[in-house]
Design a protein around this motif. Structure first.
Motif, short mmCIF file in Angstrom:
data_model
loop_
_atom_site.label_atom_id
_atom_site.label_comp_id
_atom_site.label_asym_id
_atom_site.label_seq_id
_atom_site.Cartn_x
_atom_site.Cartn_y
_atom_site.Cartn_z
N ALA A 59 3.11 11.09 -1.48
CA ALA A 59 4.17 10.38 -1.80
C ALA A 59 4.27 9.14 -0.71
CB ALA A 59 5.52 11.04 -1.81
N ASP A 60 4.31 7.87 -1.18
CA ASP A 60 4.44 6.80 -0.18
C ASP A 60 3.19 6.90 0.60
OD1 ASP A 60 7.13 5.94 -0.74
OD2 ASP A 60 7.96 7.64 0.27
N SER A 61 1.81 6.90 -0.27
CA SER A 61 0.56 6.80 0.64
C SER A 61 0.43 5.50 1.04
CB SER A 61 -0.30 7.36 -0.35
OG SER A 61 -0.40 6.76 -1.41
N SER A 62 -0.43 5.54 2.20
CA SER A 62 -0.72 4.09 2.71
C SER A 62 -1.98 3.64 2.26
CB SER A 62 -0.51 4.04 4.25
OG SER A 62 -1.54 5.12 4.79
N VAL A 63 -2.42 2.44 2.23
CA VAL A 63 -3.77 1.97 1.96
C VAL A 63 -3.98 1.07 3.37
CG1 VAL A 63 -5.25 0.49 0.69
CG2 VAL A 63 -3.52 1.88 -0.45
N GLU A 64 -5.00 1.51 4.27
CA GLU A 64 -5.26 0.87 5.01
C GLU A 64 -6.50 0.21 5.13
OE1 GLU A 64 -4.70 3.31 8.85
OE2 GLU A 64 -3.75 4.86 7.73
N ALA A 65 -6.65 -1.03 5.91
CA ALA A 65 -7.91 -2.05 6.03
C ALA A 65 -8.36 -1.89 7.20
CB ALA A 65 -7.10 -3.22 5.64
N GLN A 66 -9.59 -2.03 6.97
CA GLN A 66 -10.66 -2.11 8.29
C GLN A 66 -11.80 -3.37 7.51
OE1 GLN A 66 -10.46 -0.46 11.00
NE2 GLN A 66 -9.03 1.12 10.27
N ASP A 67 -12.43 -3.91 8.70
CA ASP A 67 -13.42 -4.88 8.58
C ASP A 67 -14.37 -4.27 7.75
OD1 ASP A 67 -11.96 -6.87 9.85
OD2 ASP A 67 -12.59 -6.42 11.71
#
Length: 328
Positions: A263-271
């Motif tokens: 629940a309320d999961s994050s999507v994280e960005a990397q180059d």
């Protein structure tokens, strides 16, 4: 799917560490949080081809024939698509967008660990208008040439439209190639064409089709595609997540977006390595991905070292528990 050890590792990582946020502090391609209370098992991720800033995702199982369009600026769902013309999904694990803006949904997981004689792929056009609607999908039956198996990674080559699956094996699996064109009648046989050195939970093609990024729970690898004769180039800087299940390139190809279940999961960005858009330069001399902040980034370096230590601790704990369970 058998996830008990992965879940344990996620709990250990989450409880033992409170790492500083990296690229996930901003909005859009800098990361976001999925805020839809219906999406608790986000297992696949694909950047929209038609709607900037929109990412398609879906639940793992016990949901239905649905995919969700999430606005990365707000984390809110802006459209729910119901797939018609398909049966009841069993274990939806992946989503990818191919040529002509066709969405492919991989109902390819196997909770019986390779006991189902076939799995399914669903294909539907990406809607031009984002609203709640029902869209007719084409259903394809998939079998493997060397027997049933569990898989969580499905990718569609952006130039040829050919579909590939990577099976999920703790000690590494294989890249399976489908027919040049899937057929809605009869079974589509997928054959192993290359080894993949990872316990793969998802994969993604760069927009030009020259790179294949594969992630697992604790790390990732990127390959030069070479027409399917993949060549390992280096490691991915995968963020520490409770249960890392998904990966996609951002629409402009400069970022890799990493998603997780919960629940309320994050999507994280990397180059993305080499910029993700066909740049032939390796991001670093040893093939490892590096921060765009430049050399001498102490925060990134410390985070990577701490992450490596955490993975080692978790791996030892999981290994010990498995030995204990076997003795019992």
């Amino acid at each position: 799917m058998r996830r008990s050890f992965a879940l344990l590792a996620g709990v250990l990582l989450t409880g033992a560490l409170a790492l500083p946020a990296s690229a996930a502090d901003g909005d859009g391609d800098n990361g976001f949080t999925i805020k839809d209370s219906r999406i608790t098992e986000s297992s696949g991720l694909a950047a929209s081809h038609l709607h900037p800033g929109i990412y398609w995702t879906h639940n793992d199982s016990d949901d239905g024939p649905y995919i969700y369009a999430v606005d990365s600026a707000t984390g809110k769902t802006v459209a729910t698509i119901t797939l018609s013309g398909v049966g009841t999904p069993r274990d939806v694990e992946a989503i990818s967008i191919g040529p002509d803006n066709q969405i492919y949904v991989g109902d390819i997981g196997d909770n019986l660990d390779g006991s189902w004689p076939y799995v399914w792929i669903y294909r539907l056009p990406e809607p031009k208008v984002l609203k709640n609607q029902t869209i007719k999908a084409t259903q394809y039956v998939v079998k493997y040439s060397n027997g049933a198996r569990n898989a969580e990674s499905l990718v569609v080559h952006p130039k040829t439209g050919r579909v590939y699956i990577i099976d999920k094996k703790e000690n590494g699996g294989h890249l399976y190639e489908g027919p040049a064109r899937l057929s809605p009648s009869g079974a589509n046989i997928f054959k192993p064409v290359a080894t993949v050195d990872l316990w793969a939970t998802d994969a993604a093609f760069s927009s030009n089709g020259r790179q294949l990024a594969v992630r697992g729970y604790f790390g990732g690898i990127y390959y030069d595609w070479n027409g399917g004769r993949i060549e390992r180039k280096g490691r991915l800087n995968v963020p520490l997540q409770g249960q890392g299940e998904s990966i996609t390139y951002s629409a402009d190809g400069t970022k890799l977006m990493y998603g997780s279940e919960g629940a309320d999961s994050s999507v994280e960005a990397q180059d993305a390595p080499g910029g993700g858009g066909g740049d032939d330069k390796s991001p670093s001399g040893d093939g490892s991905s590096t921060s765009a902040a430049g050399s001498g980034d102490a925060t990134t370096s410390d985070s990577v070292k701490l992450g490596a230590l955490a993975v080692a601790v978790v791996a030892a704990a999981v290994f010990g528990l498995r030995r204990l369970l076997r003795r019992d």
